[in-house]
Design a protein around this motif. Structure first.
Motif, PDB file in Angstrom:
ATOM      1  N   ILE A   1      46.028  66.917  39.597  1.00 15.74           N
ATOM      2  CA  ILE A   1      46.541  67.483  40.849  1.00 15.74           C
ATOM      3  C   ILE A   1      46.173  66.604  42.042  1.00 15.74           C
ATOM      4  CG2 ILE A   1      46.409  69.475  42.402  1.00 15.74           C
ATOM      5  CD1 ILE A   1      45.845  71.205  39.915  1.00 15.74           C
ATOM      6  N   MET A   2      44.908  66.226  42.141  1.00 11.27           N
ATOM      7  CA  MET A   2      44.434  65.513  43.324  1.00 11.27           C
ATOM      8  C   MET A   2      44.955  64.078  43.389  1.00 11.27           C
ATOM      9  SD  MET A   2      40.564  67.072  43.306  1.00 11.27           S
ATOM     10  CE  MET A   2      40.120  66.832  45.021  1.00 11.27           C
ATOM     11  N   GLY A   3      45.272  63.523  42.229  1.00 11.94           N
ATOM     12  CA  GLY A   3      45.789  62.160  42.195  1.00 11.94           C
ATOM     13  C   GLY A   3      47.195  62.023  42.732  1.00 11.94           C
ATOM     14  N   GLN A   4      47.836  63.157  43.087  1.00 14.82           N
ATOM     15  CA  GLN A   4      49.188  63.101  43.643  1.00 14.82           C
ATOM     16  C   GLN A   4      49.206  62.550  45.065  1.00 14.82           C
ATOM     17  OE1 GLN A   4      51.908  64.092  41.660  1.00 14.82           O
ATOM     18  NE2 GLN A   4      50.286  64.192  40.121  1.00 14.82           N
ATOM     19  N   VAL A   5      48.060  62.560  45.732  1.00 15.38           N
ATOM     20  CA  VAL A   5      47.986  62.115  47.125  1.00 15.38           C
ATOM     21  C   VAL A   5      46.988  60.961  47.224  1.00 15.38           C
ATOM     22  CG1 VAL A   5      47.475  62.780  49.505  1.00 15.38           C
ATOM     23  CG2 VAL A   5      48.517  64.442  47.940  1.00 15.38           C
ATOM     24  N   LYS A   6      47.437  59.836  47.754  1.00 11.73           N
ATOM     25  CA  LYS A   6      46.575  58.670  47.916  1.00 11.73           C
ATOM     26  C   LYS A   6      45.500  58.956  48.969  1.00 11.73           C
ATOM     27  CE  LYS A   6      46.745  53.739  49.124  1.00 11.73           C
ATOM     28  NZ  LYS A   6      47.623  52.629  49.558  1.00 11.73           N
ATOM     29  N   PRO A   7      44.247  58.549  48.709  1.00 19.81           N
ATOM     30  CA  PRO A   7      43.201  58.767  49.716  1.00 19.81           C
ATOM     31  C   PRO A   7      43.524  58.102  51.045  1.00 19.81           C
ATOM     32  CG  PRO A   7      42.233  58.168  47.603  1.00 19.81           C
ATOM     33  CD  PRO A   7      43.713  57.962  47.470  1.00 19.81           C
ATOM     34  N   TRP A   8      43.145  58.783  52.126  1.00 20.15           N
ATOM     35  CA  TRP A   8      43.262  58.227  53.474  1.00 20.15           C
ATOM     36  C   TRP A   8      41.906  57.662  53.883  1.00 20.15           C
ATOM     37  CZ3 TRP A   8      46.805  60.450  57.698  1.00 20.15           C
ATOM     38  CH2 TRP A   8      48.045  60.819  57.161  1.00 20.15           C
ATOM     39  N   SER A   9      41.903  56.766  54.845  1.00 21.02           N
ATOM     40  CA  SER A   9      40.644  56.317  55.417  1.00 21.02           C
ATOM     41  C   SER A   9      40.143  57.376  56.398  1.00 21.02           C
ATOM     42  CB  SER A   9      40.830  54.980  56.148  1.00 21.02           C
ATOM     43  OG  SER A   9      41.578  55.163  57.335  1.00 21.02           O
ATOM     44  N   ALA A  10      38.842  57.383  56.634  1.00 26.14           N
ATOM     45  CA  ALA A  10      38.269  58.332  57.594  1.00 26.14           C
ATOM     46  C   ALA A  10      38.850  58.095  58.981  1.00 26.14           C
ATOM     47  CB  ALA A  10      36.752  58.193  57.616  1.00 26.14           C
ATOM     48  N   GLU A  11      39.131  56.845  59.301  1.00 32.26           N
ATOM     49  CA  GLU A  11      39.688  56.519  60.617  1.00 32.26           C
ATOM     50  C   GLU A  11      41.102  57.073  60.772  1.00 32.26           C
ATOM     51  OE1 GLU A  11      36.248  54.311  59.786  1.00 32.26           O
ATOM     52  OE2 GLU A  11      38.095  54.364  58.593  1.00 32.26           O
ATOM     53  N   GLN A  12      41.914  56.997  59.714  1.00 34.15           N
ATOM     54  CA  GLN A  12      43.266  57.562  59.773  1.00 34.15           C
ATOM     55  C   GLN A  12      43.220  59.072  59.973  1.00 34.15           C
ATOM     56  OE1 GLN A  12      44.508  55.843  55.913  1.00 34.15           O
ATOM     57  NE2 GLN A  12      46.323  55.071  56.964  1.00 34.15           N
ATOM     58  N   VAL A  13      42.351  59.727  59.217  1.00 29.91           N
ATOM     59  CA  VAL A  13      42.228  61.181  59.333  1.00 29.91           C
ATOM     60  C   VAL A  13      41.768  61.554  60.742  1.00 29.91           C
ATOM     61  CG1 VAL A  13      40.937  63.202  58.523  1.00 29.91           C
ATOM     62  CG2 VAL A  13      41.828  61.552  56.872  1.00 29.91           C
ATOM     63  N   ALA A  14      40.769  60.852  61.240  1.00 30.90           N
ATOM     64  CA  ALA A  14      40.228  61.156  62.571  1.00 30.90           C
ATOM     65  C   ALA A  14      41.288  60.982  63.656  1.00 30.90           C
ATOM     66  CB  ALA A  14      39.025  60.260  62.854  1.00 30.90           C
ATOM     67  N   THR A  15      42.062  59.909  63.584  1.00 26.72           N
ATOM     68  CA  THR A  15      43.107  59.666  64.582  1.00 26.72           C
ATOM     69  C   THR A  15      44.138  60.786  64.572  1.00 26.72           C
ATOM     70  OG1 THR A  15      42.826  57.271  64.400  1.00 26.72           O
ATOM     71  CG2 THR A  15      44.914  58.055  65.309  1.00 26.72           C
ATOM     72  N   HIS A  16      44.525  61.217  63.373  1.00 26.44           N
ATOM     73  CA  HIS A  16      45.489  62.305  63.217  1.00 26.44           C
ATOM     74  C   HIS A  16      44.933  63.598  63.809  1.00 26.44           C
ATOM     75  CE1 HIS A  16      49.319  63.130  61.362  1.00 26.44           C
ATOM     76  NE2 HIS A  16      48.860  64.141  60.646  1.00 26.44           N
ATOM     77  N   MET A  17      43.657  63.880  63.554  1.00 27.30           N
ATOM     78  CA  MET A  17      43.028  65.099  64.061  1.00 27.30           C
ATOM     79  C   MET A  17      42.969  65.119  65.579  1.00 27.30           C
ATOM     80  SD  MET A  17      39.838  65.441  61.379  1.00 27.30           S
ATOM     81  CE  MET A  17      38.920  66.503  62.488  1.00 27.30           C
TER      82      MET A  17
END
Length: 267
Positions: free
Chosen positions: A203-219
């Protein structure tokens, strides 16, 4: 000057969010359990930036200590304007193999820890008529994953808390948001993957990991825009918006894949 309080701020997503706000010149307070990691983060964030960085050690699972830590930071930097609840832990294990202590600890940190931090700032935000709160859930807060019963329970529950609190807070001028990051490239992910069941990877392998910086910018962008629910990529957006409608089909699809995996790996 805007004051941002970040739980789980000494590493991972929390630290990446802190970098953005410090670069803006905001006052930033980091709360985490380990003082050594907090001190290292404080030094790194101060280099070449305008913002002021404060630190306080606390276990978010303990309401009294996290409340005291936030009050100490507010005494130095002023009332909290933005709260980011990113402290979290994950201990993958089949439910029958997981100890009661490990299960309860994930609920205490991921769910209750966020509630404790919100409670410490919510009343004064309402009294001032402004404030922003971001709860960090997970893609595991959108779909049940084998081996993640405790983690999924804690992250699903955050959504219910966020939805209810949003309705209460909006008339008072306080914005409540919740985000659902995918696997994120942090030290915790490497440790987690070592214990992740193969069925979960289906299930989890369906989504490629994001970098912490990408997640933070989106947030941070979502917070700037006052959005309530934030997803990362089309797969998680579809899960967030459509999963309740197509749950039987999703379950059928992943159940088939997991059965195939189990047949291949059976001795």
């Amino acid at each position: 000057m805007t004051h941002v309080v970040i739980t789980g701020g000494s590493s991972g997503i929390g630290l990446a969010v802190a970098r953005i706000y410090v670069h803006r010149g905001y006052r930033v307070s980091l709360i985490a359990r380990g003082m050594a990691a907090l001190e290292a983060a404080q030094i790194a964030l101060r280099e070449g930036n305008e913002g002021r960085v404060h630190i306080a050690a606390a276990d978010v699972a303990n309401a009294d200590t996290v409340g005291a830590a936030i009050r100490a930071c507010e005494a130095e930097a002023g009332p909290c304007d933005i709260l980011i609840c990113s402290a979290g832990i994950v201990e993958p294990s089949p439910f029958e193999n997981q100890t009661e202590a490990d299960f309860d600890r994930q609920i205490a940190v991921n769910l209750s820890g966020s509630v404790h931090a919100v409670r410490a700032v919510y009343a004064q935000m309402c009294a001032r008529g402004r404030g922003r709160i971001m709860l960090v859930s997970s893609g595991a807060g959108l779909i049940g994953i084998p081996g993640y019963a405790a983690y999924c329970a804690s992250k699903f529950a955050l959504r219910g808390f966020a939805e209810a609190l949003r309705s209460e807070a909006k008339p008072k001028g306080v914005t409540v948001s919740i985000c659902f990051p995918p696997d994120t490239q942090t030290p915790q992910l490497e440790r987690e993957r070592a214990a992740r069941p193969a069925e979960a990877e289906v299930i989890m392998g369906q989504v490629k990991p994001w970098s912490a910086e990408q997640v933070a910018t989106h947030m941070v962008l979502a917070l700037d825009r006052g959005r309530f629910d934030i997803y990362f990529g089309l797969t998680l957006l579809a899960l967030g918006r459509l999963a309740p409608l197509v749950r039987p089909l999703i379950d059928w699809h992943f159940d088939r894949q997991i059965r195939r995996l189990q047949r291949v790996t059976e001795p």
